[in-house]
Every structure is written in structure tokens, then in C-alpha cells.
Write a protein that holds these residues in place. Structure first.
Motif, PDB file in Angstrom:
ATOM      1  N   THR A  28       0.820  -1.221   0.000  1.00 24.20           N
ATOM      2  CA  THR A  28       0.000   0.000   0.000  1.00 24.20           C
ATOM      3  C   THR A  28       0.851   1.267   0.000  1.00 24.20           C
ATOM      4  OG1 THR A  28      -0.116  -0.089   2.422  1.00 24.20           O
ATOM      5  CG2 THR A  28      -1.927  -1.117   1.191  1.00 24.20           C
ATOM      6  N   HIS A  29       2.113   1.131   0.381  1.00 26.33           N
ATOM      7  CA  HIS A  29       3.019   2.283   0.407  1.00 26.33           C
ATOM      8  C   HIS A  29       4.304   1.878  -0.309  1.00 26.33           C
ATOM      9  CE1 HIS A  29       5.727   5.431   1.686  1.00 26.33           C
ATOM     10  NE2 HIS A  29       4.756   6.076   2.300  1.00 26.33           N
ATOM     11  N   CYS A  30       4.594   2.553  -1.411  1.00 19.88           N
ATOM     12  CA  CYS A  30       5.728   2.158  -2.256  1.00 19.88           C
ATOM     13  C   CYS A  30       6.662   3.351  -2.485  1.00 19.88           C
ATOM     14  CB  CYS A  30       5.217   1.638  -3.598  1.00 19.88           C
ATOM     15  SG  CYS A  30       6.521   1.128  -4.712  1.00 19.88           S
ATOM     16  N   THR A  31       7.920   3.168  -2.152  1.00 21.51           N
ATOM     17  CA  THR A  31       8.944   4.191  -2.388  1.00 21.51           C
ATOM     18  C   THR A  31       9.972   3.649  -3.375  1.00 21.51           C
ATOM     19  OG1 THR A  31       8.701   5.114  -0.161  1.00 21.51           O
ATOM     20  CG2 THR A  31      10.735   5.634  -1.345  1.00 21.51           C
ATOM     21  N   LEU A  32      10.193   4.376  -4.443  1.00 19.18           N
ATOM     22  CA  LEU A  32      11.213   4.032  -5.428  1.00 19.18           C
ATOM     23  C   LEU A  32      12.381   4.994  -5.260  1.00 19.18           C
ATOM     24  CD1 LEU A  32      12.384   2.659  -7.947  1.00 19.18           C
ATOM     25  CD2 LEU A  32      10.982   4.183  -9.345  1.00 19.18           C
ATOM     26  N   GLN A  59      -6.399   3.633  -2.454  1.00 21.20           N
ATOM     27  CA  GLN A  59      -5.763   4.133  -1.243  1.00 21.20           C
ATOM     28  C   GLN A  59      -4.330   3.595  -1.154  1.00 21.20           C
ATOM     29  OE1 GLN A  59      -8.344   3.049   1.984  1.00 21.20           O
ATOM     30  NE2 GLN A  59      -9.599   4.873   1.729  1.00 21.20           N
ATOM     31  N   SER A  60      -3.449   4.209  -1.882  1.00 20.58           N
ATOM     32  CA  SER A  60      -2.044   3.821  -1.857  1.00 20.58           C
ATOM     33  C   SER A  60      -1.177   5.067  -1.949  1.00 20.58           C
ATOM     34  CB  SER A  60      -1.719   2.870  -3.012  1.00 20.58           C
ATOM     35  OG  SER A  60      -1.994   3.491  -4.249  1.00 20.58           O
ATOM     36  N   VAL A  61       0.011   4.952  -1.431  1.00 20.58           N
ATOM     37  CA  VAL A  61       0.949   6.070  -1.428  1.00 20.58           C
ATOM     38  C   VAL A  61       2.186   5.672  -2.222  1.00 20.58           C
ATOM     39  CG1 VAL A  61       2.366   7.594   0.000  1.00 20.58           C
ATOM     40  CG2 VAL A  61       0.140   6.806   0.841  1.00 20.58           C
ATOM     41  N   VAL A  62       2.590   6.526  -3.168  1.00 14.92           N
ATOM     42  CA  VAL A  62       3.815   6.267  -3.932  1.00 14.92           C
ATOM     43  C   VAL A  62       4.748   7.461  -3.791  1.00 14.92           C
ATOM     44  CG1 VAL A  62       2.663   4.762  -5.592  1.00 14.92           C
ATOM     45  CG2 VAL A  62       2.895   7.203  -6.083  1.00 14.92           C
ATOM     46  N   GLU A  63       6.017   7.174  -3.796  1.00 11.49           N
ATOM     47  CA  GLU A  63       7.033   8.218  -3.687  1.00 11.49           C
ATOM     48  C   GLU A  63       8.207   7.844  -4.584  1.00 11.49           C
ATOM     49  OE1 GLU A  63       9.773  10.458  -0.275  1.00 11.49           O
ATOM     50  OE2 GLU A  63       9.047   8.421   0.075  1.00 11.49           O
ATOM     51  N   VAL A  64       8.690   8.816  -5.335  1.00  7.71           N
ATOM     52  CA  VAL A  64       9.872   8.631  -6.178  1.00  7.71           C
ATOM     53  C   VAL A  64      10.904   9.666  -5.766  1.00  7.71           C
ATOM     54  CG1 VAL A  64      10.807   8.729  -8.517  1.00  7.71           C
ATOM     55  CG2 VAL A  64       8.536   7.733  -8.118  1.00  7.71           C
ATOM     56  N   LEU A 119       7.194   7.878 -13.432  1.00  8.35           N
ATOM     57  CA  LEU A 119       7.479   6.766 -12.528  1.00  8.35           C
ATOM     58  C   LEU A 119       6.358   6.572 -11.508  1.00  8.35           C
ATOM     59  CD1 LEU A 119      11.297   7.385 -11.946  1.00  8.35           C
ATOM     60  CD2 LEU A 119      10.273   5.469 -13.179  1.00  8.35           C
ATOM     61  N   GLU A 120       5.806   7.679 -11.006  1.00  7.01           N
ATOM     62  CA  GLU A 120       4.692   7.580 -10.057  1.00  7.01           C
ATOM     63  C   GLU A 120       3.481   6.921 -10.714  1.00  7.01           C
ATOM     64  OE1 GLU A 120       4.105  11.567  -8.739  1.00  7.01           O
ATOM     65  OE2 GLU A 120       5.542  11.399  -7.071  1.00  7.01           O
ATOM     66  N   ASN A 121       3.190   7.299 -11.940  1.00  6.51           N
ATOM     67  CA  ASN A 121       2.068   6.691 -12.665  1.00  6.51           C
ATOM     68  C   ASN A 121       2.307   5.205 -12.893  1.00  6.51           C
ATOM     69  OD1 ASN A 121       0.672   9.116 -12.816  1.00  6.51           O
ATOM     70  ND2 ASN A 121       1.559   9.675 -14.801  1.00  6.51           N
ATOM     71  N   MET A 122       3.555   4.846 -13.186  1.00  3.44           N
ATOM     72  CA  MET A 122       3.902   3.438 -13.374  1.00  3.44           C
ATOM     73  C   MET A 122       3.650   2.646 -12.092  1.00  3.44           C
ATOM     74  SD  MET A 122       7.698   1.814 -13.960  1.00  3.44           S
ATOM     75  CE  MET A 122       7.995   2.026 -12.187  1.00  3.44           C
ATOM     76  N   LEU A 123       4.049   3.191 -10.953  1.00  8.00           N
ATOM     77  CA  LEU A 123       3.861   2.513  -9.668  1.00  8.00           C
ATOM     78  C   LEU A 123       2.381   2.399  -9.318  1.00  8.00           C
ATOM     79  CD1 LEU A 123       6.726   4.186  -7.577  1.00  8.00           C
ATOM     80  CD2 LEU A 123       6.735   1.918  -8.617  1.00  8.00           C
ATOM     81  N   LYS A 124       1.620   3.463  -9.545  1.00  8.61           N
ATOM     82  CA  LYS A 124       0.183   3.446  -9.238  1.00  8.61           C
ATOM     83  C   LYS A 124      -0.552   2.416 -10.088  1.00  8.61           C
ATOM     84  CE  LYS A 124      -0.053   8.290  -7.755  1.00  8.61           C
ATOM     85  NZ  LYS A 124      -0.507   9.661  -8.128  1.00  8.61           N
TER      86      LYS A 124
END
Length: 655
Positions: free
Chosen positions: A91-95, A143-148, A131-136
Motif C-alpha cells: 500500500t506504500h511504495c517508495t522508489l 488508497q495507496s501512497v507512492v514516492e519517487v 514513474l509515479e504513474n507506473m507505480l500506481k
């Protein structure tokens, strides 16, 4: 300098640690190697990581639903990340991209015109958005959080003087697979896309390092690949912008490894680290450290074969132990005898029953070290407290007792004989014929074909354009190489490529090897002062190898400041021409820029360096008495066999 390269790395790893609390951390091999020199797996666990995994499509995220990916952000790695996310409950992804997002943007949009975004400084934001769109899309959750984020995990510092760049270990002076470009004027887009990407990534890493250290560089270079890297650093909008805001002047000298392959294909015992690197296997997934067999300390029964994975290997570098860091420095800069005494003195202080107490020895042997190590067997309390020095001592002992050491010393002697033969006979030399005979009789003499290839690269680089070999001898050599490739094809370089080859295919490969050797001999034809590396000894008796790097540094620190005609200054361009033209009637003669005009000098070798070269270059600087700080950098440490793989482009054959 405002901070050291070691502190530059430490500061950025701190940024990583701030983002991994409660997360499953995925690392690629390059990031894992950088972490190893910073403190290793313990640093991630102690700073809050739930678990740590390799970046593999067969892995999945577990635990808290939080995942952190530390990666070079190549297209392949990005696909793997998406595959891991799809099969995990995240649910929470940091690249964390270890490569500048501007470079990632260029690679993600290969073939498209992105010049407007680059010039406008929007590439980073565009890359972040993509990159954020790719992760989403991979998460498929509302309900997810992405960070690049970009964190430059780029350099490691084995010593205070030497630094290496594991993420750029594949960077090598190569142009469409060749060692020399086809055209006299070279453009970045004349390279293949993978070669272009590697060059850009190295330049980007250097830029980030300079940015963090508040450095504004004057760029000098020797070699075609170095000129490309210099051009990127000089003209890239990101680099130009950075220099406007940085204030610490530094001279960056870039040198192509291919101008002198003797230094990396030679077998030398001047630095025991080179012997260790050549004779022990690489630490898994790494380029710059070795795997030390730890079974002699453990009370377990192990199957003794290369695929045995019951026991994790040891290594040489232990950044959290100052005593080990000192010993590692000695492995580069001290003699084998001094390293042995250093290890013996440290081991003698261990509180081990049956261990000999500290005493004065005239000579420390591998048996002296082994005796103390054996006394520690099974004593896990002692082992745990002194694990670093025990691993280093075992590494030295295993090197000195290695079955390959006799061959290593044999090639040391062969190289000396070759130098004298070449110096004496020049045009009429029969060295090639002699090596051809060695190839034919290698099994009887118990000599590996790979080391003979290293000797050939060594010879052709050594002679350069000074010696013309007999054509018939070279034809005979090509036939010997072809036959040897066919006979050894099942085990050659431990690569699958050779295994299924026919005699005809081996003949084609042998011709390619000969073409590459002749190309190697032509590498210094562009140089004027440093075109010869076989010099008369200062004693007046015999000849010796004095490498391009050594000659360059000797001139660099010479107080007479001799003209270094082969070292080009990147800023010597149209601006200088116009400036001198406009002021030609009133100005004095323009003084040539010298690297020592700046208090800090960074000599960076593109394509690898040896410990002995680091030792010699550092010693030349120290004994010269100059006040400048001279740092020595390269893409990696190399052994003779590593150098052969790079120079003969064996990986490309495999592909």
C-alpha cells in the motif's frame, strides 16, 4: 573540499535509512555493493527495515505493506519492480533511484525529442510523474501512497585516497563494441544506446558527487571516452547550473583505461590486495571484494565444492572496524611482509587458549597466522568479537596457499622476460611465436589459456606502435588461439557462450581476438609524450614498464611544470579563442591551465584500476611534496582476467 567522498556516501545513505522504517527493502546488486562498503545489511535492519531482499522477479513484498526499492532504475529493473508490486500486498511504495532522474527521463523516452524539457529543467519533474504513474498502475489501489526520490548511491571509499563507483562498473571505453571510434570526431549519439546510457550515468554520478561536495570542476581528459564524459559534464544544463552555485575549485582528470592495458593485465605482488583479488573468488554479486572461505573457523561438516552455500563467505572490507580499515589500507600501500606482521600482531592479542602470546618474529608465514586462527575454531564468542581481522587473515592465508599462486608467480616472471626480449629485439622479436608455443603446450605446463590471453593483451599494449610483429608468427598465433578455444570451450571464462562452438566458429572468434589485439596496440597512437611505456631502468640496467598513469602523475606533480601535451583541457574552446583574438593586441601570452592550479585534483580512470597503481600514484604524489589533495578514482578494481574480459569484449560475444 567541504566534505570527503566517504562522508558524501554516508550522508546519502542516511537519507535512505530515513525512508525504510517498517518496510521490506529490495536492492539491486549495485546498491547492495555500495551498502557493503558503507556498513552492510546490519545498517538497514538496525534502521528499521523489516526484511531485505534482492531485486528479483521471483520475490514478493511481505509484512507491513510498505516496500522500498533501491535501484538503478533501468528499464529491466523497472519491469521487475512492477512485477513484484503486482504479486504483493503493498500500500506504500517508495522508489529510490540511484541515478539522476534526468537520465532516467532520457532513457524512458529513448527516440523521442525531449530537448525542450531538458533545456527548461523539467526533466526531473517529468520523470517523477512518469514513474509515479507506473507505480500506481502496478498497485491498482485507490488508497495507496507512492514516492519517487533520487538518492545518489554512487561511490565507495576503500581508503581516504581511493574511491570506486560500483554502479558504473560496466562503463568501459568502447564505441559500437570497438575500442576505437570509426570517425575522428566523436559524438555521443554515435554510440549504441547501452554504451551511451553507461557514459551518461557515470557523468551524472560525478555531477551529483560534485554537487554534494560543493565542487566546481576544471576538466582535463585523455582518450575518446573521457572526452565524451568531459563533454557531458561541461555542457549538460544540469551541470552548467550546478557550477554556477558551487564554489570549491577542483581539477578533474579523466583517463581512458584502454590507453594502457599493461597495468591491469600484469601479475604483480607489490600490493597483496591485487593477489587476493586475482586468486580468490569474487564476493557474490560484487566486483570489488572477495569471498573468504570461513569453514576453518566453524565446527560443521561442509561439502567442499564451488556450489556449496551452507556457509556465508567472509570478505576483506569491514567499515565499522577501524583496525580492519587500517589493515585494508596496508593491503594496498604496504608490502606483503608488513601486512603479515600487522595481522600477526593483531591476532596475537586475541584472548584465545593455546594461542601464542605476542612475540618478536623475524618472519611471519601463513602457518604463523593459521596457528592462531585454528585456536579460534568453534569459539564463537572470540569469533564474534574479532570477526573482521579473522576474515582478513583467512583471506591472506587462502591467497598464499592458493593452488593458483604458482601460476600467478610464473606469469610475473614471464612478463619480466617479455619486457627484456621486447626491449632487446624490437622489430625482430619472436615473443609472439613464444607465446603461441606456450598456448600449444599449456596443458603440459599446467597454464590456463585465460592467463595466456591476458599475457597477449599485456604484450600488445606494452609494445604499442613501437614493434611490428612478424606476420607469419601472428598467423600461427591465431591458429593456436582457435585450437585452444575449441579445446577449452566447455570451461573457458566459465561462460556458456563458448561451450557449443564448432571449430569454424572458434576460428571466427580467434580472428576477432587477433583484430582486437592489433587494435589494442594502436591505442596510444593519439598520444605524443606518453606513447611509450617500455622505458630503460633508472639504474641503467634493463627495461621496465612505466605506465601512462605513472608518467602523467609524475609530470603532474613536477615542480617545473612540464607541458602535458597529451592532457586536453575541456575549457580550451571557442570562448578562449575569441577572448585571445579580441585582446591579441593588448594581452600577454595566455597561460595554459594546469590541474594543480586547484587545491584538489581527482584522477579518474574510466575502465578500472589496480591496487598497485593506486599505491604507486599515491606514493608519487606524497614524495613530490605538493600541497594539493590528489584523489584516485575509477569504475572498479580489476584483475588480469577481468581486464581480458573487458578488452576482448567477451560479454558482447556472449550476447
Amino acid at each position: 573540499m567541504s566534505i570527503s567522498i566517504k562522508e558524501f556516501s554516508k550522508a546519502w545513505w542516511t537519507e535512505v535509512y530515513n525512508r525504510i522504517i517498517g518496510a521490506t527493502v529490495f536492492l539491486d546488486d549495485y546498491s547492495a555493493e555500495c551498502l557493503h562498503w558503507e556498513g552492510g545489511l546490519y545498517n538497514l535492519i538496525s534502521n528499521g527495515a523489516v526484511t531485505v531482499k534482492g531485486l528479483s522477479p521471483f520475490e514478493t513484498g511481505t509484512g507491513s505493506g510498505k516496500a522500498v526499492f533501491i535501484t538503478q532504475a533501468t528499464s529491466t529493473q523497472l519491469r521487475i519492480i512492477c512485477e513484484i508490486i503486482r504479486r504483493s500486498d503493498i500500500t506504500h511504495c517508495t522508489l529510490i533511484s540511484c541515478v539522476s532522474l534526468e537520465i532516467v527521463y532520457l532513457e524512458m523516452n529513448e527516440g523521442k525529442d525531449v530537448s525542450d524539457a531538458m533545456l527548461a529543467g523539467k526533466a526531473q519533474a517529468e520523470a517523477t510523474s512518469q514513474l509515479e504513474n507506473m507505480l500506481k498502475e502496478a498497485l491498482k489501489k485507490k488508497q495507496s501512497v507512492v514516492e519517487v526520490v533520487y538518492i545518489p548511491l554512487f561511490a565507495i571509499s576503500p581508503t581516504n585516497v581511493v574511491f570506486l563507483t560500483p554502479p558504473c562498473r560496466e562503463v568501459y571505453p568502447r564505441f559500437d563494441g570497438k575500442l576505437t571510434p570509426d570517425t575522428p570526431t566523436l559524438d555521443l549519439y554515435a554510440l549504441k544506446s547501452d554504451e551511451r546510457g553507461l557514459v551518461r550515468r557515470l557523468a551524472s554520478g560525478l555531477n551529483s558527487m560534485f554537487d554534494s561536495m560543493n565542487m566546481k570542476e576544471d576538466i582535463f581528459y585523455m582518450g575518446a571516452c573521457s572526452s565524451l564524459i568531459a563533454g557531458i559534464l561541461e555542457n549538460s544544463p544540469v551541470c552548467v547550473s550546478r557550477r554556477k552555485n558551487c564554489s570549491n575549485p577542483v581539477s578533474l582528470i579523466l583517463v581512458d583505461r584502454t590507453l594502457d592495458l599493461c597495468g591491469v593485465t600484469g601479475h604483480s605482488s607489490e600490493s597483496i590486495l591485487d593477489e587476493i583479488m586475482a586468486l580468490l573468488p569474487k564476493f557474490p554479486g560484487h566486483t570489488n571484494d572477495v569471498a573468504v572461505d570461513m569453514s576453518s573457523l566453524c565446527e560443521v561438516d561442509l561439502i567442499s565444492h564451488p556450489d556449496d552455500v551452507q556457509l556465508s563467505p567472509g570478505c576483506l572490507y569491514h567499515p565499522n572496524d577501524d583496525s580492519c580499515a587500517q589493515t585494508y589500507d596496508h593491503m594496498i600501500n604496504k608490502s606483503e611482509k608488513e601486512v603479515m606482521f600487522d595481522l600477526y600482531n593483531k591476532l596475537s592479542k586475541l584472548d584465545v587458549q593455546k594461542s601464542p602470546g605476542p612475540k618478536v618474529l623475524l618472519k611471519v608465514t601463513s602457518q604463523s597466522l593459521e596457528k592462531i586462527i585454528s585456536a579460534c575454531k568453534g569459539n564463537y564468542d572470540i569469533i564474534g568479537k574479532h570477526l573482521g581481522v579473522l576474515q582478513q587473515a583467512l583471506g591472506v592465508v587462502q591467497t598464499l596457499k592458493s593452488p593458483g599462486r604458482a601460476e600467478f608467480q610464473l606469469f610475473m616472471n614471464l612478463e619480466r622476460q617479455v619486457q627484456e626480449n621486447l626491449a632487446a629485439s624490437r622489430d625482430s622479436t619472436s615473443v609472439v611465436n613464444q607465446i603461441s608455443h606456450l598456448i600449444k603446450t599449456r596443458k603440459h605446463r599446467n597454464i590456463s589459456f585465460e592467463n595466456l590471453l591476458a599475457l597477449l593483451v599485456h604484450v600488445y599494449s606494452l609494445v604499442g606502435t613501437e614493434v611490428m610483429f612478424n606476420k607469419q608468427h601472428e598467423e600461427s598465433l591465431q591458429k593456436s588461439i582457435s585450437a585452444a578455444i575449441y579445446e577449452d570451450r566447455a570451461s573457458l571464462f566459465n561462460r556458456d557462450f563458448f561451450h557449443m562452438k564448432t571449430r569454424e566458429e572458434c576460428e571466427v572468434i580467434a580472428k576477432g581476438v587477433m583484430d582486437r589485439l592489433k587494435e589494442i596496440s594502436q591505442m596510444r597512437r593519439i598520444l605524443h609524450k606518453y606513447n611509450s611505456i617500455l622505458k630503460p631502468c633508472e639504474t641503467g640496467v634493463g627495461h621496465e614498464y612505466r605506465g601512462v598513469l605513472q608518467q602523467l602523475v609524475e609530470d603532474l606533480v613536477n615542480t617545473d611544470r612540464p607541458e602535458m601535451v597529451d592532457l586536453r583541457h575541456r575549457n580550451e574552446g571557442i570562448k578562449d579563442f575569441l577572448r585571445s583574438g579580441l585582446n591579441i593586441l593588448t594581452s600577454k601570452k595566455k597561460t595554459t591551465k594546469h590541474p594543480l592550479d586547484n587545491s584538489t585534483v581527482i584522477l579518474f580512470v574510466v575502465g578500472g584500476i589496480t591496487a598497485e597503481e593506486c599505491k604507486q600514484l599515491h606514493r608519487t604524489v606524497i614524495t613530490s611534496g605538493v600541497d594539493n589533495v590528489v584523489l584516485i578514482g575509477s569504475t572498479k578494481y580489476v584483475t588480469p582476467l577481468d581486464a581480458v574480459v573487458d578488452a576482448l569484449n567477451i560479454d558482447a560475444h556472449k550476447a
